[in-house]
Design an enzyme around this catalytic site. Structure first.
Site, PDB file in Angstrom:
ATOM      1  N   LYS A   1     -54.191  14.411   2.814  1.00  0.00           N
ATOM      2  CA  LYS A   1     -53.289  15.400   3.407  1.00  0.00           C
ATOM      3  C   LYS A   1     -53.205  16.675   2.568  1.00  0.00           C
ATOM      4  CE  LYS A   1     -50.881  12.447   6.613  1.00  0.00           C
ATOM      5  NZ  LYS A   1     -49.702  11.674   6.997  1.00  0.00           N
TER       6      LYS A   1
ATOM      7  N   ARG B   1     -52.243   3.825   4.761  1.00  0.00           N
ATOM      8  CA  ARG B   1     -53.117   4.248   5.864  1.00  0.00           C
ATOM      9  C   ARG B   1     -54.095   5.274   5.297  1.00  0.00           C
ATOM     10  NH1 ARG B   1     -53.203   8.434   9.346  1.00  0.00           N
ATOM     11  NH2 ARG B   1     -53.867   8.030  11.494  1.00  0.00           N
TER      12      ARG B   1
HETATM   13  N1  PMM Z   1     -50.369  10.400   9.636  1.00  0.00           N
HETATM   14  C1  PMM Z   1     -51.185  10.837  10.613  1.00  0.00           C
HETATM   15  C2  PMM Z   1     -51.344  10.114  11.809  1.00  0.00           C
HETATM   16  N2  PMM Z   1     -50.711   8.933  11.987  1.00  0.00           N
HETATM   17  N3  PMM Z   1     -49.272   7.268  11.190  1.00  0.00           N
HETATM   18  C3  PMM Z   1     -48.458   6.800  10.243  1.00  0.00           C
HETATM   19  N4  PMM Z   1     -47.819   5.636  10.425  1.00  0.00           N
HETATM   20  N5  PMM Z   1     -48.247   7.479   9.069  1.00  0.00           N
HETATM   21  C4  PMM Z   1     -48.860   8.677   8.811  1.00  0.00           C
HETATM   22  O1  PMM Z   1     -48.614   9.255   7.737  1.00  0.00           O
HETATM   23  C5  PMM Z   1     -49.718   9.209   9.812  1.00  0.00           C
HETATM   24  C6  PMM Z   1     -49.911   8.461  11.011  1.00  0.00           C
HETATM   25  C7  PMM Z   1     -51.907  12.139  10.428  1.00  0.00           C
HETATM   26  O2  PMM Z   1     -53.079  11.955   9.699  1.00  0.00           O
HETATM   27  P1  PMM Z   1     -54.549  11.857  10.375  1.00  0.00           P
HETATM   28  O3  PMM Z   1     -54.737  13.128  11.183  1.00  0.00           O
HETATM   29  O4  PMM Z   1     -55.489  11.752   9.242  1.00  0.00           O
HETATM   30  O5  PMM Z   1     -54.612  10.661  11.267  1.00  0.00           O
END
Ligand code: PMM
Length: 297
Positions: A204, A244
């Site tokens: 991020k 994640r």
């Molecule tokens: N961040 C993203 C998408 N989904 N879900 C959870 N539970 N926690 C997060 O921090 C989260 C998520 C955004 O990141 P990406 O674009 O790399 O998927």
């Protein structure tokens, strides 16, 4: 939890896995690299992203989840839509990962209660096109905790089993870098609420800003995995249930180092280690999600 974004526009892997076959292959690669769960999403939530129609989201994720589930891969579905969550669970998903914690879709809580699967409640203050205007906190950790607990109450009131809930502070969602660092520092206080906690820092922007070069330009997304793995180590030490990540290998490696170190002298293990038991999968009652401390294989 390995990240599989079947989207053309996610900030890190957007466009890489947007055909069904490429997405399935990448899901398998995430498991081979150490992921216990593959998180499949069909709508980007990067800051500024616009919503996609529901049928597009369904088209992107359902076949991928069905194929991975048929191969025995535990999948979560990253969605804020109740209809997508229900279709994904019918296709074989075993967790609903809802970045809005039920706020984006009034049907979500009742749907999850019916589905009987674990539900990730992430801290959220609005859709991606408007969320950064809401990044204002007098006490970041206290407000995130209180707002998450309100979502827990709403979930329980809708009939969801408390044991199926997983909390997530929502790093980068209506938060600036300072808020994200405060939340990372305070993970243990979230863990102390007694529910499993998930952390999503992977690649991020705040990590890119931390690692900016001499010209001030943020570190590119593809070179943020070592920093991400460091946050996984901190999370594990705080007793977090899951992380994640885009690159499970680097996280699996730091967790192997941590596990070996703690095994050498269990008396020095930090409070909260090993992490709280992971939720049972109530629909089948037969699958226990691997806690970070459980050796693979
Ligand atoms: N961040 C993203 C998408 N989904 N879900 C959870 N539970 N926690 C997060 O921090 C989260 C998520 C955004 O990141 P990406 O674009 O790399 O998927």
């Amino acid at each position: 939890m390995g990240i599989l974004n079947v989207t053309p526009d996610s900030f890190s892997d957007g466009g890489l896995w947007d055909s069904t076959d490429a997405a399935i292959a990448h899901g398998q690669a995430l498991v081979a690299a150490g992921a216990d769960i593959v998180d499949v999403g069909g709508e980007s939530t990067r800051p500024g992203a616009h919503r996609v129609p529901q049928d597009v989201e369904l088209d992107r994720v359902i076949d991928v989840i069905a194929a991975l589930a048929a191969d025995g891969v535990p999948c979560s579905v990253d969605t804020t839509r109740a209809a997508v969550a229900a279709a994904a669970v019918r296709a074989g998903a075993v967790i609903v990962n809802d970045v809005s914690a039920g706020l984006a879709d009034a049907q979500m809580a009742a749907t999850v209660a019916d589905l009987g699967v674990p539900w990730v409640l992430m801290h959220w203050r609005g859709h991606s096109d408007a969320m950064q205007q809401r990044a204002e906190y007098a006490d970041t950790l206290a407000e995130v905790r209180a707002e998450l607990l309100a979502r827990v109450d709403a979930a329980i009131a809708a009939g969801v089993d408390e044991r199926a809930l997983i909390l997530d502070a929502g790093i980068g969602f209506a938060k600036n870098a300072e808020h994200n660092w405060e939340l990372l520092a305070g993970q243990r206080e979230l863990v102390e609420l007694g529910l499993p906690v998930l952390l999503g820092t992977s690649r991020k922007r705040f990590l890119g800003q931390l690692l900016a070069g001499p010209d001030g330009a943020p570190r590119p997304v593809g070179s943020r995995d070592i920093a991400t793995a460091a946050t996984s180590l901190l999370a594990a030490q705080a007793g977090v249930w899951g992380v994640r990540v885009h690159d499970p290998q680097s996280t699996a490696d730091v967790l192997a180092v941590l596990t070996a170190t703690l095994a050498a002298d269990p008396a020095r293990s930090p409070a909260g280690w090993p992490p709280a038991p992971a939720p049972l999968q109530p629909a089948t009652g037969d699958y226990r999600f691997g806690a970070l401390a459980v050796p693979r294989g």
